[in-house]
Design a protein around this motif. Structure first.
Motif, short mmCIF file in Angstrom:
data_model
loop_
_atom_site.label_atom_id
_atom_site.label_comp_id
_atom_site.label_asym_id
_atom_site.label_seq_id
_atom_site.Cartn_x
_atom_site.Cartn_y
_atom_site.Cartn_z
N ARG A 144 0.70 57.68 40.88
CA ARG A 144 1.24 56.83 41.71
C ARG A 144 0.50 55.80 42.29
O ARG A 144 -0.45 56.20 43.42
CB ARG A 144 1.97 57.44 42.78
N ASN A 145 0.22 54.69 42.02
CA ASN A 145 -0.63 53.56 42.72
C ASN A 145 -0.29 52.69 43.60
O ASN A 145 -0.93 52.05 44.38
CB ASN A 145 -1.25 52.63 41.28
N LEU A 146 1.13 52.36 43.57
CA LEU A 146 1.73 51.51 44.42
C LEU A 146 2.70 52.21 45.44
O LEU A 146 3.36 52.86 45.32
CB LEU A 146 2.47 50.38 43.77
N LYS A 147 2.87 51.56 46.48
CA LYS A 147 3.89 51.85 47.65
C LYS A 147 5.04 50.85 47.36
O LYS A 147 4.99 49.98 46.92
CB LYS A 147 3.31 51.85 49.07
N PRO A 148 6.21 51.43 47.89
CA PRO A 148 7.46 50.62 47.81
C PRO A 148 7.57 49.21 48.21
O PRO A 148 7.86 48.26 47.07
CB PRO A 148 8.43 51.36 48.63
N LYS A 149 6.80 48.66 49.04
CA LYS A 149 6.69 47.27 49.30
C LYS A 149 5.87 46.66 48.33
O LYS A 149 6.24 45.37 47.96
CB LYS A 149 6.10 47.23 50.77
N GLN A 150 5.02 47.19 47.72
CA GLN A 150 3.89 46.83 46.81
C GLN A 150 4.73 46.54 45.37
O GLN A 150 4.68 45.54 44.60
CB GLN A 150 2.72 47.40 46.44
N THR A 191 -3.35 45.08 38.96
CA THR A 191 -2.14 46.08 38.97
C THR A 191 -2.19 46.88 37.85
O THR A 191 -2.18 46.19 36.97
CB THR A 191 -0.81 45.51 39.18
N ASP A 238 8.21 46.06 45.49
CA ASP A 238 9.19 44.82 45.70
C ASP A 238 8.28 43.58 45.23
O ASP A 238 8.86 42.64 44.91
CB ASP A 238 9.52 44.93 47.08
N GLY A 271 6.05 53.27 40.99
CA GLY A 271 5.00 53.78 41.79
C GLY A 271 3.71 53.62 40.99
O GLY A 271 2.55 53.17 41.34
#
Length: 242
Positions: free
Chosen positions: A197-203, A169, A205, A137
């Protein structure tokens, strides 16, 4: 015929499950015996937890006039507290033994709780300094272990290499140790959890797919903490031969 095979398969699965549970109980018992030898306060802490929690629940029940009904619940909660204390003291002992040994950070990262993507030893030296890459994240986290004056340059090189692919990122770097600005091995998990938490799960991936193209640089490092007393020169010789 098919019914007989199904029964045999179910029986085999049940036996395998029973054997697995037995093995786990054996492992826990062995861990308990080892911890008890090294940790003289373990038994008092566990017994105290059972007595205190049971006493508190019984006291609450006494005030409500249902103390005997709550007694079994108090005992179960007390046993649960004792198990939690046992687990934490074992973890503390394991981290204390691993601390400072080559490969300790890689081992700790392998035991992270949560949805982290760990790539061990993306950069290393023949002196067993290493940088490991963690995705999650927060973004990219580079975790370094080894001599501070060497891993500083190693981290900078890896950060530059990763930044070319990940754009904006966030990239964080962590050095394992006890000096100022470093993170102790036993606090690595909590340190990672505190990062934003900067990213979502899809990001995450997509980020993993991008970084998959990057190869590892440098020598291989141990998969876990080296046994105390292991000769550094022998390990370095082994690395040079690979």
């Amino acid at each position: 015929m098919a019914g007989k095979q199904d029964k045999e398969a179910a029986k085999a699965a049940k036996q395998a499950k029973r054997a697995e549970k037995k093995a786990k109980r054996g492992q826990i018992f062995q861990a308990f015996k080892m911890q008890r030898k090294e940790d003289k306060a373990l038994i008092p802490w566990m017994v105290g937890a059972v007595l205190v929690v049971t006493g508190v629940v019984f006291g609450i029940g006494y005030l409500l006039g249902i103390q005997w009904a709550l007694l079994p619940i108090g005992i179960m909660l007390g046993l649960l507290a004792a198990v939690i204390i046992f687990g934490r003291r074992v973890q503390k002992t394991v981290y204390a033994k691993a601390d400072g040994q080559p490969g300790a950070a890689a081992w700790a990262l392998d035991n992270l709780r949560g949805r982290w993507r760990v790539t061990q030893t993306v950069a290393a030296t023949t002196q067993l300094d290493a940088v490991h890459r963690v995705l999650g994240g927060p973004g990219v986290v580079l975790v370094a272990e080894g001599a501070p004056h060497r891993v500083k340059g190693l981290l900078a090189q890896e950060k530059k290499r990763v930044s070319r692919l990940v754009g904006e990122t966030p990239i964080y770097d962590v050095q394992i140790g006890h000096e100022e600005g470093q993170v102790p091995l036993r606090k690595l998990q909590s340190h990672l959890m505190k990062l934003p938490r900067n990213l979502k799960p899809k990001q995450v991936d997509a980020l993993e797919a991008k970084l998959a193209a990057l190869g590892n640089r440098g020598a291989a490092t141990p998969k876990g903490p080296m046994p105390q007393g292991a000769k550094m020169r022998n390990m370095q010789r082994t690395i040079r031969r690979r």
